[in-house]
Design a protein around this motif. Structure first.
Motif, short mmCIF file in Angstrom:
data_model
loop_
_atom_site.label_atom_id
_atom_site.label_comp_id
_atom_site.label_asym_id
_atom_site.label_seq_id
_atom_site.Cartn_x
_atom_site.Cartn_y
_atom_site.Cartn_z
N LYS A 139 24.25 17.46 56.18
CA LYS A 139 24.90 16.48 55.33
C LYS A 139 25.28 15.28 56.18
O LYS A 139 25.70 15.42 57.33
CB LYS A 139 26.14 17.09 54.66
CG LYS A 139 25.80 18.19 53.67
CD LYS A 139 27.06 18.73 52.99
CE LYS A 139 26.71 19.81 51.98
NZ LYS A 139 27.94 20.36 51.32
N ASN A 149 25.07 5.71 42.24
CA ASN A 149 23.88 5.90 43.09
C ASN A 149 22.93 4.70 43.07
O ASN A 149 21.82 4.78 43.58
CB ASN A 149 23.09 7.17 42.70
CG ASN A 149 23.83 8.44 43.03
OD1 ASN A 149 24.71 8.45 43.88
ND2 ASN A 149 23.49 9.52 42.33
N ASP A 193 19.61 10.08 47.33
CA ASP A 193 19.60 10.35 48.76
C ASP A 193 19.77 9.11 49.62
O ASP A 193 19.51 9.14 50.83
CB ASP A 193 18.29 11.05 49.16
CG ASP A 193 18.17 12.45 48.59
OD1 ASP A 193 19.17 13.18 48.61
OD2 ASP A 193 17.07 12.82 48.13
N THR A 228 21.85 9.44 52.75
CA THR A 228 21.18 10.30 53.71
C THR A 228 20.12 9.55 54.49
O THR A 228 19.94 9.78 55.70
CB THR A 228 20.56 11.51 52.99
OG1 THR A 228 21.57 12.20 52.26
CG2 THR A 228 19.93 12.47 53.99
N THR A 229 19.42 8.63 53.85
CA THR A 229 18.36 7.90 54.53
C THR A 229 18.88 6.99 55.64
O THR A 229 18.14 6.63 56.56
CB THR A 229 17.55 7.02 53.56
OG1 THR A 229 18.35 5.93 53.09
CG2 THR A 229 17.04 7.82 52.38
N THR A 281 15.70 15.71 53.70
CA THR A 281 15.43 15.91 52.28
C THR A 281 13.94 16.22 52.11
O THR A 281 13.11 15.84 52.93
CB THR A 281 15.75 14.66 51.44
OG1 THR A 281 14.78 13.64 51.72
CG2 THR A 281 17.15 14.13 51.73
N SER A 292 13.78 11.22 43.18
CA SER A 292 14.66 10.27 43.87
C SER A 292 15.74 9.74 42.94
O SER A 292 16.86 9.43 43.39
CB SER A 292 13.83 9.11 44.41
OG SER A 292 12.91 9.55 45.38
N GLN A 337 21.45 17.01 43.18
CA GLN A 337 20.51 17.49 44.18
C GLN A 337 19.60 18.58 43.61
O GLN A 337 18.41 18.64 43.93
CB GLN A 337 21.29 18.04 45.39
CG GLN A 337 21.99 16.99 46.21
CD GLN A 337 21.01 16.07 46.93
OE1 GLN A 337 19.84 16.38 47.09
NE2 GLN A 337 21.50 14.92 47.36
#
Length: 533
Positions: free
Chosen positions: A78, A92, A176, A179-180, A439, A472, A477
């Motif tokens: 994470k 998001n 995500d 996360t990227t 991911t 995406s 998730q």
């Protein structure tokens, strides 16, 4: 895989490990006099050292020392904030990024939100030809920066709020996105990197200026070494060593000899021919750890010889993965029959189905019925320790398909990538992937989407593209993983590549260093390594 992290080596695609070293001459491992203030790390010649143009593991390891990411990943994969103070979104789609105060570039410039905006716009502007360009495609306004004559030079989705805050508006929600942001495409670049707005100085790549724990010491000595030194003004965790020499080798065997002789501190990849003796050769300096590498055989799907899925499936069925993993890799890798690594949420065993099961009788029938080529060429890079397994593979194809099969070596991984990018005929070619961020999308989108940044084989399937896009944009998730798994099922039908092996870090170090750690990305932890005495 955009670099993404395309890998040069075999047992673990080209990570970098360090150790406290004898400062050598580089190349095929010149051994020099001992200097306990220098850590030497074996790498291959990077293709690039600009953050937005670095898509292989050697270059990524170097700039991981020169730059500090917005986020890194904990033991559960994470993201947690590093250079970022906070990264938030209520939908998001619109994200607010606050960066920490106190970061400076190695030339003394204060790091501001504008440095991120400038670097990202540079990476996204198509005429700049940056390999990580597709990483920015989800940001609003990206499309206007594409083509030979773009409509704009800056993405409309990037807005400065103040010196430490900027917002990122995406063209659609992306679960995500935070996360990227651990990937090197999202590093900042200083004003000094540019000769004019949006124009990078030619000299910048030879001595990149970052805001990480190490700074360049001199310039990139091509095919020899890259020297960096600790940046004492770095506000994060301080490295325990002062200098690092990223030493460039053409052959892993030479690097292995140097680590045995204490003339190289860290060897991130044990050569395949030394795997059986390395535990006894190195003793407690022989190390293994989990990692995310995926080795596969790719096909130029635009070439009529390999354009039929049945030809690719037949070749896959003619390869005895388990035997090669046992005989060549001595059990240090595991056979791959899926398209994403086991370390990821959403991984499933054997998603390639019968196409990845060894069945030489059916393979030959299928190959002949599909009209496969009479000769199969497998191209590979000579600086990655691939010869043994490629030789074993071509021998199996000769026996099991009744065709002529040969290995064709390119001196460097960068050379192989350049030929593949230009669609120079190379036959089938080996590839490796190390995740950019944890991911499933990172293993699917870059490698197989129609415009994927590391889709070197020309594969295109609209339904696959649609499912990755839907994953995406998912709200949870679990919903994202379900879509990604459906996309992986399409790969099992089309087989644009052949899954071969999943790797682990198998590395060694000299007696001069301790606390040598390598992560899932095949990178050495540059702040943890210490002198042994």
């Amino acid at each position: 895989m955009r670099v993404r992290r395309l890998a040069a080596w075999t047992a673990l695609p080209l990570a970098v490990t360090l150790g406290l070293a004898a400062c050598g001459s580089g190349g095929d491992g010149g051994s020099g006099g001992s200097d306990s203030s220098v850590v030497s790390i074996q790498i291959a010649e990077p293709k690039h050292l600009v953050p937005t143009n670095t898509t292989e593991t050697s270059g990524s390891q170097v700039i991981a020392g020169l730059f500090s990411p917005l986020v890194d990943y904990d033991a559960q994969n994470k993201p947690y904030e590093v250079a970022a103070q906070s990264i938030t979104s209520s939908d998001n789609k619109v994200w607010t990024i606050k960066i920490k105060d106190g970061f400076t570039f190695h030339n003394g410039e204060k790091v501001t939100s504008q440095n991120y905006i400038n670097a990202w716009n540079y990476g996204a502007y198509a005429p700049n030809g940056q390999d990580t360009n597709p990483f920015f495609e989800k940001i609003a306004g990206y499309a206007d920066l594409q083509d030979k004559a773009p409509k704009a030079k800056e993405m409309s989705g990037l807005k400065k709020v103040d010196d430490l805050t900027f917002t990122v508006t995406l063209s659609e929600p992306y679960i995500d996105f935070k996360t990227t942001l651990g990937y090197n495409a999202f590093f900042p670049m200083p004003d000094a990197a540019f000769s004019a707005p949006g124009v990078l100085k030619d000299s910048y790549e030879q001595a990149p200026i970052g805001q990480g724990p190490f700074k360049m010491k001199g310039t990139w000595q091509h095919d020899s070494k890259i020297d960096v030194e600790r940046y004492d003004a770095y506000p994060g965790e301080k490295p325990k060593v002062k200098n690092i020499e990223f030493r460039i080798y053409q052959q892993l065997t030479a690097a292995y000899a140097d680590v045995l002789a204490d003339n190289l501190d860290v060897l991130p990849t044990i050569p395949t021919e030394s795997l059986s003796t390395a535990p006894s050769d190195l003793g407690d300096r022989y190390k293994t750890s989990p990692m995310s590498s995926f080795q596969f055989l790719a096909f130029p799907t635009f070439d009529k010889d390999y354009s039929k899925p049945d030809v690719r499936k037949a070749i896959s069925m003619a390869i005895d993965r388990d035997e090669i993993t046992k005989s060549v890799f001595k059990g240090s890798q595991t056979s791959a029959r899926s398209f994403v690594a086991p370390v990821l949420p959403g991984y499933r065993e054997d998603t390639a189905g019968e196409a990845a099961q060894f069945n030489p009788t059916e393979a030959k029938k299928l190959y002949q019925a599909a009209g496969g080529p009479s000769k199969i060429v497998i191209s590979y890079n000579g600086d990655g320790g691939h010869k043994d397994w490629v030789d074993a593979t071509v021998n199996q194809l000769k026996t099991n398909l009744g065709v002529d099969a040969v290995g064709s070596v390119e001196p460097k991984f960068a050379d192989l990538l350049t030929k593949v990018e230009k669609k120079t005929p190379v036959g089938a070619f080996r590839m490796g992937w190390v995740m950019d961020y944890p991911t499933m999308e990172d293993y699917l989108g870059p490698l197989y989407s129609t415009n994927g940044s590391s889709n070197y084989y020309g594969y295109s399937n609209p339904e696959f593209d649609k499912l990755v896009k839907e994953g995406s944009a998912a709200k949870t998730q679990d919903e994202a993983i379900a879509k990604y798994q459906q996309a992986e099922d399409i790969l099992a039908k089309d087989m644009p590549v052949i899954p071969l092996r999943f790797g682990e870090n198998v590395f060694g170090h000299s007696s001069k260093v301790k606390n040598v750690e390598m992560d899932l990305f095949q990178r050495v932890n540059l702040v943890k390594i210490e002198a042994a005495s």
